[in-house]
Scaffold this motif. Sequence first.
Motif, short mmCIF file in Angstrom:
data_model
loop_
_atom_site.label_atom_id
_atom_site.label_comp_id
_atom_site.label_asym_id
_atom_site.label_seq_id
_atom_site.Cartn_x
_atom_site.Cartn_y
_atom_site.Cartn_z
N TRP A 198 -12.53 -33.97 -76.53
CA TRP A 198 -12.64 -33.54 -77.92
C TRP A 198 -12.83 -32.03 -78.07
CZ3 TRP A 198 -11.93 -35.94 -82.52
CH2 TRP A 198 -11.86 -37.34 -82.53
N VAL A 199 -13.08 -31.33 -76.97
CA VAL A 199 -13.28 -29.87 -77.08
C VAL A 199 -11.89 -29.24 -77.23
CG1 VAL A 199 -14.26 -27.80 -76.01
CG2 VAL A 199 -15.31 -30.04 -75.57
N PRO A 200 -11.58 -28.67 -78.39
CA PRO A 200 -10.20 -28.23 -78.64
C PRO A 200 -9.88 -26.96 -77.87
CG PRO A 200 -11.58 -27.76 -80.54
CD PRO A 200 -12.46 -28.45 -79.55
N GLU A 201 -8.59 -26.70 -77.66
CA GLU A 201 -8.21 -25.57 -76.82
C GLU A 201 -7.59 -24.40 -77.59
OE1 GLU A 201 -4.04 -27.72 -75.32
OE2 GLU A 201 -5.80 -27.60 -74.02
N PHE A 202 -7.24 -24.63 -78.85
CA PHE A 202 -6.59 -23.55 -79.61
C PHE A 202 -7.54 -22.35 -79.76
CE2 PHE A 202 -4.71 -27.53 -80.83
CZ PHE A 202 -3.36 -27.25 -80.75
N GLU A 203 -6.96 -21.19 -79.86
CA GLU A 203 -7.72 -19.95 -80.02
C GLU A 203 -8.70 -20.07 -81.19
OE1 GLU A 203 -7.47 -17.35 -77.89
OE2 GLU A 203 -9.18 -16.51 -78.95
N GLY A 204 -9.95 -19.75 -80.93
CA GLY A 204 -10.94 -19.74 -82.02
C GLY A 204 -11.56 -21.09 -82.33
N THR A 205 -11.04 -22.15 -81.71
CA THR A 205 -11.64 -23.47 -81.98
C THR A 205 -12.78 -23.76 -81.01
OG1 THR A 205 -10.13 -24.64 -80.48
CG2 THR A 205 -9.40 -24.36 -82.76
N SER A 206 -13.57 -24.77 -81.33
CA SER A 206 -14.65 -25.18 -80.44
C SER A 206 -15.14 -26.56 -80.89
CB SER A 206 -15.81 -24.17 -80.49
OG SER A 206 -16.25 -24.00 -81.82
N LEU A 207 -16.05 -27.12 -80.11
CA LEU A 207 -16.68 -28.38 -80.50
C LEU A 207 -18.08 -28.04 -81.00
CD1 LEU A 207 -16.35 -31.50 -80.56
CD2 LEU A 207 -17.55 -31.54 -78.36
N LEU A 235 -12.88 -48.35 -79.78
CA LEU A 235 -11.80 -47.66 -80.50
C LEU A 235 -11.94 -46.17 -80.26
CD1 LEU A 235 -12.07 -49.58 -83.86
CD2 LEU A 235 -10.23 -49.76 -82.17
N ARG A 236 -10.85 -45.48 -80.10
CA ARG A 236 -10.89 -44.02 -80.00
C ARG A 236 -10.11 -43.45 -81.18
NH1 ARG A 236 -13.48 -42.60 -74.88
NH2 ARG A 236 -14.53 -44.59 -74.55
N LYS A 237 -10.73 -42.50 -81.86
CA LYS A 237 -10.07 -41.89 -83.01
C LYS A 237 -9.00 -40.91 -82.54
CE LYS A 237 -14.62 -41.53 -85.08
NZ LYS A 237 -15.64 -40.58 -85.49
N GLN A 238 -8.09 -40.58 -83.44
CA GLN A 238 -7.10 -39.57 -83.11
C GLN A 238 -7.74 -38.18 -83.19
OE1 GLN A 238 -3.41 -39.89 -85.20
NE2 GLN A 238 -2.51 -38.18 -84.06
N LYS A 239 -7.47 -37.34 -82.20
CA LYS A 239 -8.04 -36.00 -82.20
C LYS A 239 -7.17 -35.08 -83.03
CE LYS A 239 -10.14 -36.89 -77.77
NZ LYS A 239 -9.69 -38.31 -77.71
N PRO A 240 -7.78 -34.09 -83.70
CA PRO A 240 -6.96 -33.17 -84.49
C PRO A 240 -5.98 -32.42 -83.58
CG PRO A 240 -9.27 -32.47 -84.43
CD PRO A 240 -9.20 -33.79 -83.73
N ASP A 241 -4.74 -32.23 -84.06
CA ASP A 241 -3.72 -31.70 -83.16
C ASP A 241 -3.36 -30.24 -83.43
OD1 ASP A 241 -2.47 -32.02 -85.50
OD2 ASP A 241 -0.78 -33.21 -84.73
N SER A 242 -4.22 -29.53 -84.13
CA SER A 242 -3.94 -28.11 -84.32
C SER A 242 -5.25 -27.35 -84.44
CB SER A 242 -3.11 -27.88 -85.58
OG SER A 242 -3.96 -27.78 -86.70
N GLY A 243 -5.16 -26.07 -84.59
CA GLY A 243 -6.36 -25.27 -84.75
C GLY A 243 -6.87 -25.28 -86.19
N GLN A 244 -6.14 -25.92 -87.09
CA GLN A 244 -6.53 -25.92 -88.51
C GLN A 244 -7.42 -27.10 -88.81
OE1 GLN A 244 -5.88 -23.27 -90.36
NE2 GLN A 244 -4.95 -22.50 -88.47
#
Lengths: 355, 355
Positions: B126-135, B12-21
């Motif tokens: 899973w490494v997010p791309e929005f400004e200021g985000t990270s894994l 199963l793969r979980k849904q990844k968060p879709d924003s920087g929040q």
Amino acid sequence: MTRSLTTVESRLRKQKPDSGQIPFGRTFTDHMFVMDYEESKGWHEPRIVPYEPLTLDPAAMIFHYGQTVFEGLKAYRTDDGRVLLFRPEKNFERLNLSSERLSIPPIDEEEVMDYLKKLIDLERDWVPEFEGTSLYIRPFIIATEPSLAVAPSKMYKFMIILSPVGPYFSGGIRPVTINVEEEFTRAVKGGTGMAKTAGNYSSGYQAQEKASKEGNADVLWLDGVEKRYIEEVGSMNIFFKIDGEIVTPALSGSILRGITRTSILELLKEWGWTVNERRISIEELYQYYEEGKLEEAFGAGTAAVISPVGEFNWLGKKMVVNNHEIGPVAQKLYDTVTGIQRGRKEDDYGWTVEI
Amino acid sequence: MTRSLTTVESRLRKQKPDSGQIPFGRTFTDHMFVMDYEESKGWHEPRIVPYEPLTLDPAAMIFHYGQTVFEGLKAYRTDDGRVLLFRPEKNFERLNLSSERLSIPPIDEEEVMDYLKKLIDLERDWVPEFEGTSLYIRPFIIATEPSLAVAPSKMYKFMIILSPVGPYFSGGIRPVTINVEEEFTRAVKGGTGMAKTAGNYSSGYQAQEKASKEGNADVLWLDGVEKRYIEEVGSMNIFFKIDGEIVTPALSGSILRGITRTSILELLKEWGWTVNERRISIEELYQYYEEGKLEEAFGAGTAAVISPVGEFNWLGKKMVVNNHEIGPVAQKLYDTVTGIQRGRKEDDYGWTVEI
């Protein structure tokens, strides 16, 4: 107030140890008590269930930020087969004091006492009868919320597990050698030294290993600020008989308030001893030793009850106490406290609770 | 040396968060790394498995005596889609230093680095791309032997879990207000302050709550002995610009050796600043403030990278720094470090590791 307690009895029963030679804390009984906390519900779902593994998220806060408290007490078997607890209300009182320091929500002490009694009653046959044995009781609370935020958890688990244990020292009490620790620090004013919390224990392993390598049974901790004032021994509070009077370090905020400590202070005062709860430095102790005034030294704690100290090692200097023999005060305290705990002496103080 | 790594991929793969929040540390990826230790086998059975609950005996030592260490680092997404780690070898080096203090057996740093790379590679999306985000990457070790004996565990679990995280402060960096803590103590010489171990964190919750109630974002800790010398802020090391020079507390044995701290010290020296790693008391800081010489203050840590301090509250006195504005040194450090981390600036120092 007692919420409705659910009990699920184990279908399998383990074999009980058949002698007094039981290693400490490795054998557990058939059942355990569990209760959960969530912000919206408070403490809820108290239950006695078969002893079984815990399932926790790898992000559960206990694994990351150490928000946890515990207690240790014992159930004793009397010669006529009854089961007694020793001042258990003091343990739940102290558990709540520890919890306050660690930002853990308090438990209802009376309610939890009722659950403990029911658990011990169910596990009555696990309380061993050999001389010096007992059923060790370990209540503990762990933070279970799965979150890496550095903040108090919103979810906790309170548990009680039980372990039959042998005598702390085989062959009754005997004087031990203790190293005075100069390098490592156990606790400091403003820290968590007065709380029974996990981090206080593993932080002492380095000092313990060092002491052990040099042939010492335990460590005497000095205060974290000046590294002069005597605080406590590994898992016990410390007492001295100096020139006919009893001296023990005053509770400074970084010393655990031992329940055996409280009890023997009450006994000593009743027996007419002058008891000084005060600051005492290691230099002062050494001076009394040189003057021949250090007459006895002993630790006091749940594990060993009373543990005489035969020798202190301090910066290469030795202090041999009472010729490595058990002193009369330590012996009388040991006989009295264990006598009350095992129903052999009249409990004039209302210290025991029969299950 | 890399032992054979087993990988069991999650079906199963979980849904990844879709924003920087994304709230910090509450969302975890599909997989985790696990490796076990037993005295007879050493570290063994390295494996990448689906993220799943842990099953542990209620007597597992982590629940009782706090024998545990952890690390925190991040994987960053560059504008052109690559994934970078920032000085990860420093984290495993520090993990082993922490383990030594807690009597935990060391890991093979190179071997574990290889496992980390394989885990991040598998979880690349899973490494997010929005400004200021990270894994966010959390390696940790817990004592798992089921025993209530107060002694080092003979069994451990090393794990790495991953959590996509939003920016520490929304809208980039902004100056925070910090309370100078006078009552509680974080760490003391001879204690565990230099180790990244669980007990150091929950012991600060009381001070954190007190500070927060009075409108402060965090706590500035003073040394445990004299309660005068500045040590660190909640989860960051602290820096000052005083009269044109940079001052930061020297590593005293009770201060965490931050990897961001090390990195910005290197940058500042290269930029030609005079950098003083030394003892600095809160009274001295206040005197500089009164003389108008306290020009900037900022924290440095993995979470926020650089966090300017706009105000210190100390015993009812306020020190407003740089008119609550971000100073030029803090801004340049933030831009440089985050620029290197996100591949926007040339990495002249070999600090990044591409996955």
